[in-house]
Design a protein around this motif. Structure first.
Motif, PDB file in Angstrom:
ATOM      1  N   LEU A   1       0.825  -1.211   0.000  1.00 20.90           N
ATOM      2  CA  LEU A   1       0.000   0.000   0.000  1.00 20.90           C
ATOM      3  C   LEU A   1       0.860   1.263   0.000  1.00 20.90           C
ATOM      4  O   LEU A   1       1.969   1.264   0.541  1.00 20.90           O
ATOM      5  N   PRO A   2       0.346   2.361  -0.553  1.00 23.21           N
ATOM      6  CA  PRO A   2       1.080   3.633  -0.503  1.00 23.21           C
ATOM      7  C   PRO A   2       1.245   4.100   0.945  1.00 23.21           C
ATOM      8  O   PRO A   2       0.311   3.980   1.755  1.00 23.21           O
ATOM      9  N   VAL A   3       2.404   4.614   1.282  1.00 27.10           N
ATOM     10  CA  VAL A   3       2.682   5.052   2.649  1.00 27.10           C
ATOM     11  C   VAL A   3       1.671   6.089   3.146  1.00 27.10           C
ATOM     12  O   VAL A   3       1.215   5.999   4.299  1.00 27.10           O
ATOM     13  N   PRO A   4       1.276   7.092   2.337  1.00 26.76           N
ATOM     14  CA  PRO A   4       0.277   8.053   2.831  1.00 26.76           C
ATOM     15  C   PRO A   4      -1.034   7.387   3.243  1.00 26.76           C
ATOM     16  O   PRO A   4      -1.673   7.800   4.221  1.00 26.76           O
ATOM     17  N   PHE A   5      -1.438   6.337   2.510  1.00 23.24           N
ATOM     18  CA  PHE A   5      -2.666   5.623   2.860  1.00 23.24           C
ATOM     19  C   PHE A   5      -2.468   4.857   4.172  1.00 23.24           C
ATOM     20  O   PHE A   5      -3.339   4.884   5.051  1.00 23.24           O
ATOM     21  N   VAL A   6      -1.329   4.186   4.309  1.00 27.31           N
ATOM     22  CA  VAL A   6      -1.040   3.455   5.549  1.00 27.31           C
ATOM     23  C   VAL A   6      -1.068   4.413   6.741  1.00 27.31           C
ATOM     24  O   VAL A   6      -1.620   4.094   7.797  1.00 27.31           O
ATOM     25  N   ALA A   7      -0.504   5.597   6.578  1.00 26.51           N
ATOM     26  CA  ALA A   7      -0.478   6.580   7.664  1.00 26.51           C
ATOM     27  C   ALA A   7      -1.891   6.998   8.058  1.00 26.51           C
ATOM     28  O   ALA A   7      -2.188   7.176   9.246  1.00 26.51           O
ATOM     29  N   ARG A   8      -2.774   7.146   7.085  1.00 29.30           N
ATOM     30  CA  ARG A   8      -4.157   7.520   7.398  1.00 29.30           C
ATOM     31  C   ARG A   8      -4.886   6.380   8.101  1.00 29.30           C
ATOM     32  O   ARG A   8      -5.753   6.629   8.950  1.00 29.30           O
ATOM     33  N   VAL A   9      -4.535   5.151   7.760  1.00 31.86           N
ATOM     34  CA  VAL A   9      -5.157   3.999   8.422  1.00 31.86           C
ATOM     35  C   VAL A   9      -4.712   3.907   9.878  1.00 31.86           C
ATOM     36  O   VAL A   9      -5.542   3.727  10.782  1.00 31.86           O
ATOM     37  N   VAL A  10      -3.409   4.039  10.125  1.00 27.99           N
ATOM     38  CA  VAL A  10      -2.909   3.814  11.488  1.00 27.99           C
ATOM     39  C   VAL A  10      -3.378   4.882  12.477  1.00 27.99           C
ATOM     40  O   VAL A  10      -3.405   4.634  13.679  1.00 27.99           O
ATOM     41  N   THR A  11      -3.749   6.044  11.990  1.00 30.78           N
ATOM     42  CA  THR A  11      -4.303   7.053  12.906  1.00 30.78           C
ATOM     43  C   THR A  11      -5.650   6.608  13.459  1.00 30.78           C
ATOM     44  O   THR A  11      -6.136   7.166  14.450  1.00 30.78           O
ATOM     45  N   ARG A  12      -6.259   5.604  12.830  1.00 26.57           N
ATOM     46  CA  ARG A  12      -7.563   5.090  13.258  1.00 26.57           C
ATOM     47  C   ARG A  12      -7.451   3.696  13.869  1.00 26.57           C
ATOM     48  O   ARG A  12      -8.471   3.046  14.116  1.00 26.57           O
ATOM     49  N   LEU A  13      -6.212   3.246  14.121  1.00 25.90           N
ATOM     50  CA  LEU A  13      -5.995   1.856  14.502  1.00 25.90           C
ATOM     51  C   LEU A  13      -5.068   1.739  15.709  1.00 25.90           C
ATOM     52  O   LEU A  13      -3.953   2.261  15.704  1.00 25.90           O
ATOM     53  N   ASP A  14      -5.521   1.042  16.739  1.00 27.26           N
ATOM     54  CA  ASP A  14      -4.712   0.775  17.927  1.00 27.26           C
ATOM     55  C   ASP A  14      -3.617  -0.224  17.543  1.00 27.26           C
ATOM     56  O   ASP A  14      -3.915  -1.323  17.077  1.00 27.26           O
ATOM     57  N   PRO A  15      -2.343   0.131  17.731  1.00 21.15           N
ATOM     58  CA  PRO A  15      -1.267  -0.781  17.312  1.00 21.15           C
ATOM     59  C   PRO A  15      -1.298  -2.127  18.010  1.00 21.15           C
ATOM     60  O   PRO A  15      -0.813  -3.127  17.470  1.00 21.15           O
ATOM     61  N   ARG A  16      -1.892  -2.175  19.212  1.00 21.73           N
ATOM     62  CA  ARG A  16      -1.949  -3.445  19.936  1.00 21.73           C
ATOM     63  C   ARG A  16      -2.798  -4.477  19.209  1.00 21.73           C
ATOM     64  O   ARG A  16      -2.644  -5.677  19.414  1.00 21.73           O
ATOM     65  N   LEU A  17      -3.695  -4.018  18.331  1.00 24.17           N
ATOM     66  CA  LEU A  17      -4.570  -4.930  17.609  1.00 24.17           C
ATOM     67  C   LEU A  17      -3.881  -5.574  16.409  1.00 24.17           C
ATOM     68  O   LEU A  17      -4.369  -6.574  15.876  1.00 24.17           O
ATOM     69  N   VAL A  18      -2.772  -4.993  15.980  1.00 23.10           N
ATOM     70  CA  VAL A  18      -2.054  -5.522  14.807  1.00 23.10           C
ATOM     71  C   VAL A  18      -0.566  -5.656  15.119  1.00 23.10           C
ATOM     72  O   VAL A  18       0.281  -5.546  14.233  1.00 23.10           O
ATOM     73  N   LEU A  19      -0.253  -5.910  16.377  1.00 21.82           N
ATOM     74  CA  LEU A  19       1.135  -5.829  16.832  1.00 21.82           C
ATOM     75  C   LEU A  19       2.056  -6.817  16.109  1.00 21.82           C
ATOM     76  O   LEU A  19       3.177  -6.466  15.739  1.00 21.82           O
ATOM     77  N   GLU A  20       1.590  -8.038  15.907  1.00 23.27           N
ATOM     78  CA  GLU A  20       2.439  -9.036  15.252  1.00 23.27           C
ATOM     79  C   GLU A  20       2.818  -8.584  13.847  1.00 23.27           C
ATOM     80  O   GLU A  20       3.987  -8.662  13.449  1.00 23.27           O
TER      81      GLU A  20
END
Length: 224
Positions: free
Chosen positions: A57-76
């Motif tokens: 995925l494009p980095v700008p899109f990934v950045a917009r996703v992670v602002t809405r996502l708790d890292p603990r849910l995708v930690l692995e």
């Protein structure tokens, strides 16, 4: 522990079909979903499959996703990503002003990885803004141990300009007393006057014995 949000019927069907779709199709579908729905979908995906998507995925899109996502849910999946991508996303988050998100994800990394981030961001103002949102200050102190005294002075002066010396004091307070003394010797008089009382309090006055006589005299002269 954070729990992923439940998915709508449509997203559950989409998730079920992902294993059979070519990567190019998956990447297109995820981007069509948009950042908010992609963030809902991510915790329900196998870590290996999620990693494959993130890498494509494009980095700008990934950045917009992670602002809405708790890292603990995708930690692995997050920890399996290369440090180069961690840095790219962190830079994008800084460019977007999402410093709290950058801090949240940085705290999941090791001190060595955070050192790579700090070095790669190479903007003391951005590093400072991320540090404002860090809870685990000892982790940041550990990551900064091998940075030059000049860089630590630069970071501290930026904190003074930002009127956020307490953050600098917490970070520097985790370093050895000798390193703290070296930093104090390189600061502007006004910065030293405001910072040193905090560092002395943190060290239980132990820092005073490490300070150069000239630094102490200059500090005390400002107080008189």
């Amino acid at each position: 522990m954070a729990k992923p949000a439940s998915l709508s019927v449509g997203l559950r069907l989409l998730l079920a079909s992902q294993g059979m779709a070519p990567l190019a199709v998956k990447l297109s579908l995820v981007q069509q979903l948009g950042p908010e729905k992609a963030a809902l979908l991510a915790p329900h995906m196998p870590a290996g499959q999620l990693r494959e998507l993130i890498l494509g995925l494009p980095v700008p899109f990934v950045a917009r996703v992670v602002t809405r996502l708790d890292p603990r849910l995708v930690l692995e999946a997050y920890l399996s990503l290369p440090d180069s991508l961690h840095l790219e996303v962190a830079r994008q988050l800084c460019a977007d002003g999402a410093f709290a998100t950058a801090a949240c994800y940085a705290e999941c990394l090791s001190a060595k990885q955070i050192k790579v981030l700090i070095f790669g961001i190479h903007d003391v103002d951005h590093v400072l803004q991320i540090a404002r949102h860090i809870v685990d200050m000892p982790l940041i102190s550990e990551s900064l141990r091998s940075f030059s005294t000049g860089y630590l002075c630069k970071l501290t002066e930026a904190a003074a300009v930002d009127r956020n010396l307490p953050v600098a004091a917490q970070v520097l307070g985790g370093l050895s007393l000798a390193r703290q003394a070296d930093v104090c010797a390189g600061l502007q008089p006004a910065t030293l006057r405001n910072l040193l009382p905090m560092l002395l309090l943190i060290s239980g006055e132990g820092l005073r014995e490490q300070l150069q006589e000239a630094v102490l005299q200059a500090y005390e002269a400002q107080l008189s």
